[in-house]
Design a protein around this motif. Structure first.
Motif, PDB file in Angstrom:
ATOM      1  N   ILE A  37      -2.351  -8.657  -7.269  1.00  0.00           N
ATOM      2  CA  ILE A  37      -1.540  -7.656  -7.594  1.00  0.00           C
ATOM      3  C   ILE A  37      -2.285  -6.132  -7.665  1.00  0.00           C
ATOM      4  O   ILE A  37      -2.127  -5.313  -7.145  1.00  0.00           O
ATOM      5  CB  ILE A  37      -0.717  -7.449  -8.852  1.00  0.00           C
ATOM      6  N   ALA A  38      -3.563  -6.397  -8.589  1.00  0.00           N
ATOM      7  CA  ALA A  38      -4.681  -4.770  -8.616  1.00  0.00           C
ATOM      8  C   ALA A  38      -4.753  -4.242  -7.177  1.00  0.00           C
ATOM      9  O   ALA A  38      -4.898  -3.442  -6.647  1.00  0.00           O
ATOM     10  CB  ALA A  38      -5.944  -5.146  -9.785  1.00  0.00           C
ATOM     11  N   TYR A  39      -4.976  -5.718  -6.309  1.00  0.00           N
ATOM     12  CA  TYR A  39      -5.001  -5.007  -4.943  1.00  0.00           C
ATOM     13  C   TYR A  39      -4.649  -4.497  -4.551  1.00  0.00           C
ATOM     14  O   TYR A  39      -4.009  -3.399  -3.666  1.00  0.00           O
ATOM     15  CB  TYR A  39      -5.761  -6.191  -4.187  1.00  0.00           C
ATOM     16  N   VAL A  40      -3.220  -4.637  -4.124  1.00  0.00           N
ATOM     17  CA  VAL A  40      -2.058  -4.136  -3.169  1.00  0.00           C
ATOM     18  C   VAL A  40      -1.680  -3.293  -4.502  1.00  0.00           C
ATOM     19  O   VAL A  40      -1.625  -1.870  -3.436  1.00  0.00           O
ATOM     20  CB  VAL A  40      -0.686  -5.449  -3.334  1.00  0.00           C
ATOM     21  N   GLN A  41      -1.679  -3.228  -5.497  1.00  0.00           N
ATOM     22  CA  GLN A  41      -1.580  -1.686  -5.916  1.00  0.00           C
ATOM     23  C   GLN A  41      -2.406  -0.585  -5.798  1.00  0.00           C
ATOM     24  O   GLN A  41      -1.606   0.352  -5.467  1.00  0.00           O
ATOM     25  CB  GLN A  41      -1.263  -1.712  -7.907  1.00  0.00           C
ATOM     26  N   SER A  42      -3.406  -1.012  -5.650  1.00  0.00           N
ATOM     27  CA  SER A  42      -4.291  -0.286  -5.095  1.00  0.00           C
ATOM     28  C   SER A  42      -4.770   0.899  -3.952  1.00  0.00           C
ATOM     29  O   SER A  42      -5.097   1.555  -3.809  1.00  0.00           O
ATOM     30  CB  SER A  42      -5.860  -0.259  -5.160  1.00  0.00           C
ATOM     31  N   ALA A  44       0.205 -14.499  -0.807  1.00  0.00           N
ATOM     32  CA  ALA A  44      -0.533 -13.340  -0.678  1.00  0.00           C
ATOM     33  C   ALA A  44       1.139 -12.360  -0.007  1.00  0.00           C
ATOM     34  O   ALA A  44       0.990 -11.149  -0.401  1.00  0.00           O
ATOM     35  CB  ALA A  44      -1.823 -13.255   0.572  1.00  0.00           C
ATOM     36  N   SER A  45       1.532 -12.790   0.960  1.00  0.00           N
ATOM     37  CA  SER A  45       2.922 -11.974   1.282  1.00  0.00           C
ATOM     38  C   SER A  45       3.692 -11.810   0.091  1.00  0.00           C
ATOM     39  O   SER A  45       4.340 -10.832  -0.009  1.00  0.00           O
ATOM     40  CB  SER A  45       3.673 -12.676   2.438  1.00  0.00           C
ATOM     41  N   ARG A  46       4.299 -12.510  -0.767  1.00  0.00           N
ATOM     42  CA  ARG A  46       4.777 -12.224  -2.129  1.00  0.00           C
ATOM     43  C   ARG A  46       4.324 -11.363  -2.607  1.00  0.00           C
ATOM     44  O   ARG A  46       5.492 -10.508  -3.483  1.00  0.00           O
ATOM     45  CB  ARG A  46       5.330 -13.884  -2.935  1.00  0.00           C
ATOM     46  N   ILE A  47       3.063 -11.289  -3.088  1.00  0.00           N
ATOM     47  CA  ILE A  47       3.145 -10.131  -3.860  1.00  0.00           C
ATOM     48  C   ILE A  47       2.414  -8.558  -3.314  1.00  0.00           C
ATOM     49  O   ILE A  47       3.226  -7.623  -4.002  1.00  0.00           O
ATOM     50  CB  ILE A  47       1.577 -10.926  -4.474  1.00  0.00           C
ATOM     51  N   GLY A  51       3.575  -4.144  -3.849  1.00  0.00           N
ATOM     52  CA  GLY A  51       3.226  -3.167  -2.436  1.00  0.00           C
ATOM     53  C   GLY A  51       4.625  -2.325  -2.272  1.00  0.00           C
ATOM     54  O   GLY A  51       4.765  -1.196  -2.169  1.00  0.00           O
ATOM     55  N   SER A  52       6.426  -2.815  -2.138  1.00  0.00           N
ATOM     56  CA  SER A  52       7.096  -2.693  -2.309  1.00  0.00           C
ATOM     57  C   SER A  52       8.544  -3.040  -2.923  1.00  0.00           C
ATOM     58  O   SER A  52       9.406  -2.220  -2.618  1.00  0.00           O
ATOM     59  CB  SER A  52       7.864  -2.693  -0.803  1.00  0.00           C
ATOM     60  N   ILE A 108      -5.414 -11.798   0.758  1.00  0.00           N
ATOM     61  CA  ILE A 108      -4.303 -10.338   0.126  1.00  0.00           C
ATOM     62  C   ILE A 108      -4.209  -9.195   0.769  1.00  0.00           C
ATOM     63  O   ILE A 108      -3.901  -8.427   1.213  1.00  0.00           O
ATOM     64  CB  ILE A 108      -4.693 -10.697  -1.354  1.00  0.00           C
ATOM     65  N   GLU A 109      -5.783  -9.348   1.586  1.00  0.00           N
ATOM     66  CA  GLU A 109      -7.073  -7.777   2.210  1.00  0.00           C
ATOM     67  C   GLU A 109      -5.856  -7.984   3.517  1.00  0.00           C
ATOM     68  O   GLU A 109      -5.456  -7.097   4.264  1.00  0.00           O
ATOM     69  CB  GLU A 109      -7.779  -8.101   2.156  1.00  0.00           C
ATOM     70  N   GLN A 110      -4.992  -9.719   4.400  1.00  0.00           N
ATOM     71  CA  GLN A 110      -5.091  -9.769   5.947  1.00  0.00           C
ATOM     72  C   GLN A 110      -3.654  -9.671   5.290  1.00  0.00           C
ATOM     73  O   GLN A 110      -2.976  -8.577   6.490  1.00  0.00           O
ATOM     74  CB  GLN A 110      -5.168 -11.318   5.462  1.00  0.00           C
ATOM     75  N   ILE A 111      -2.748  -9.864   4.142  1.00  0.00           N
ATOM     76  CA  ILE A 111      -1.576  -9.610   4.130  1.00  0.00           C
ATOM     77  C   ILE A 111      -1.539  -8.006   4.387  1.00  0.00           C
ATOM     78  O   ILE A 111      -0.016  -7.754   4.276  1.00  0.00           O
ATOM     79  CB  ILE A 111      -0.883 -10.840   3.669  1.00  0.00           C
ATOM     80  N   GLN A 112      -1.718  -7.989   2.832  1.00  0.00           N
ATOM     81  CA  GLN A 112      -1.378  -6.410   2.691  1.00  0.00           C
ATOM     82  C   GLN A 112      -1.881  -5.216   4.047  1.00  0.00           C
ATOM     83  O   GLN A 112      -0.814  -4.151   4.264  1.00  0.00           O
ATOM     84  CB  GLN A 112      -2.397  -5.553   1.609  1.00  0.00           C
ATOM     85  N   ARG A 113      -3.177  -5.656   5.153  1.00  0.00           N
ATOM     86  CA  ARG A 113      -2.677  -5.185   6.146  1.00  0.00           C
ATOM     87  C   ARG A 113      -1.625  -5.384   7.443  1.00  0.00           C
ATOM     88  O   ARG A 113      -1.017  -4.900   7.875  1.00  0.00           O
ATOM     89  CB  ARG A 113      -3.904  -5.663   6.654  1.00  0.00           C
TER      90      ARG A 113
END
Ligand code: NAI
Length: 396
Positions: free
Chosen positions: A28-33, A55-58, A63-64, A304-309
């Motif tokens: 979560i912290a990664y996505v928020q960052s 990671a997609s759910r997070i 993120g959205s 998480i890095e993959q899905i955020q990207r």
């Protein structure tokens, strides 16, 4: 109880609730960052409890600000017996989502079955109305077909001839040669039945027939290609046939969604340590060499890095979604970079039990594997008593 890792083969029999919670909080912290993503607001994730689905759910939620329904198949804990990591991940996800004022409900059961589909559809009808993003991220060894009742088992075998190559037992670090006998036709059909696109299409058909897809709804399933090193057992093996089928299904789903301007995509993701991938022979050795190179190059990513990207740079960048010549989204672009693959191929030849600790990132592999089960996280006191009986607040 005090929970320690108990390994058997490529699985861990225990998992740690607070460690899983820490894992979810870190994601979560990664996505928020990375800042907000202008993405879908009502999201269904099928296979939402671990790996790419979690990671997609997070990413959707944090993120959205999306409302999410997560479907998964996990073991709840009993007194004295920890639940599966996906259970604890989902409990932690819901706790954090609710704290943030986000809608989040979960359904635990067999996503291949008509019953779980119906339960999910009823929940969407009651709570969300229509969905605008469906992530399909199931990884399962078996599927009971909802129409025929036949139990299909997927296998990880080469097609046509015996495959012999190096592999590593990542617990002991021993590099050895394995030979895998080729499959028969039935193995291919079974693997396609489990990991191909039929069930994905069934989900989308069911959602559409009940008018639960918003105009412009998007659905994404995950695939893998990988290098020539692993292709006999992966992309050109039984699982590859299933991925071919999944990728072809994206086109037929897109056709069926034309009237609502919806679209289906396959995203090709990077090789990562998950419960699913550690079961595939040869892949752990490949991953440990790949991690080493990608970390050295500063381009290593986890789920998480993959899905955020995927969300920020592909699905919701504001531009047309970039796809390859076969219509697939590629977030395995860094893994498949020529220089990265050339280095992995060179190390592959040199890797032995003695050299792997220096050549590869076996330690990183092991760390990731422990993390899957909630072990090895900083800030968690693993010697302390922990409550294993964690509930998920809105489970159906
Ligand atoms: P995973 O094992 O971490 O997650 C699988 C998810 O499916 C979990 O949420 C689990 O509860 C759920 N699930 C399994 N059987 C179920 C059932 N019968 N009913 C409901 N839920 C069920 O797997 P991972 O690795 O995240 O894989 C997800 C997708 O990503 C798969 O299609 C996989 O092939 C693909 N992929 C994986 C890569 C990797 O290196 N791990 C690379 C590229 C793609």
């Amino acid at each position: 109880m005090i929970i320690e890792p108990r390994m058997r083969g490529f699985i861990c029999l225990t998992s740690h609730p607070e460690g899983c919670e820490q894992n979810v909080k870190n994601q979560i912290a990664y996505v928020q960052s990375k800042g907000p993503i202008d993405g879908a607001k009502k999201v269904l994730v099928i296979g939402a409890s671990t790996g790419f689905g979690l990671a997609s759910r997070i990413t959707s939620a944090f993120g959205s600000d999306a409302a999410t329904i997560g479907v998964f198949f996990e073991k709840p804990p009993l007194e004295g017996k920890p639940g599966s990591p996906g259970w604890y991940n989902s409990a932690a996800f819901e706790k954090e989502a609710h704290k943030a004022g986000l809608y989040a409900k979960s359904i635990n059961g067999d996503a291949f079955s008509n019953e779980i589909k119906k339960q999910t559809l009823d929940l969407i009808k009651a709570d969300l109305g229509q969905i605008d993003l469906i992530i399909y991220s199931l990884a399962s060894p078996v599927r009971i077909h909802p129409v025929t009742g036949v139990l299909h088992r997927s296998v990880l075998k080469p097609i046509g001839s015996t495959f012999t190559n190096k592999t590593v037992d990542f617990h002991t670090g021993i590099v050895s040669e394995i030979s895998i006998e080729p499959c028969n036709e039935e193995d291919i059909a079974n693997t396609v039945a489990v990991m191909g696109g039929e069930d994905w299409a069934m989900w989308i058909d069911a959602l559409k027939s009940e008018n639960l897809l918003a105009p412009g709804a998007t659905t994404v399933a995950y695939s893998y290609i990988g290098p020539s090193l692993t292709e006999a057992v992966y992309r050109k093996g039984t699982i590859g046939r299933a991925k071919d089928h999944l990728e072809a299904t994206a086109f037929s789903i897109s056709d069926s969604l034309k009237d609502i301007k919806g679209k289906a995509f396959v995203s090709v993701n990077k090789a990562l340590v998950t419960q699913a991938s550690s079961a595939i022979p040869v892949i752990p050795l490949y991953i440990s060499l790949l991690y080493k190179i990608m970390k050295e190059e500063g381009i290593h990513e986890g789920c998480i890095e993959q899905i955020q990207r995927l969300y920020q740079d592909r699905l919701y960048s504001g531009n047309e979604i970039p796809v390859d010549e076969n219509g697939r989204i590629r977030i395995d672009d860094w893994e498949m970079r020529e220089d990265v693959q050339a280095k992995v191929a060179k190390l592959w030849l040199e890797a032995t039990t003695e050299t792997l600790p220096q050549l590869g990132d076996l330690a990183g592999y092991k760390q990731d594997f422990l993390n899957l089960f909630g072990f090895g996280f900083e800030g968690v006191d693993y010697l302390a008593d922990t409550n294993e009986v964690v509930r998920i607040s809105s489970i159906a």
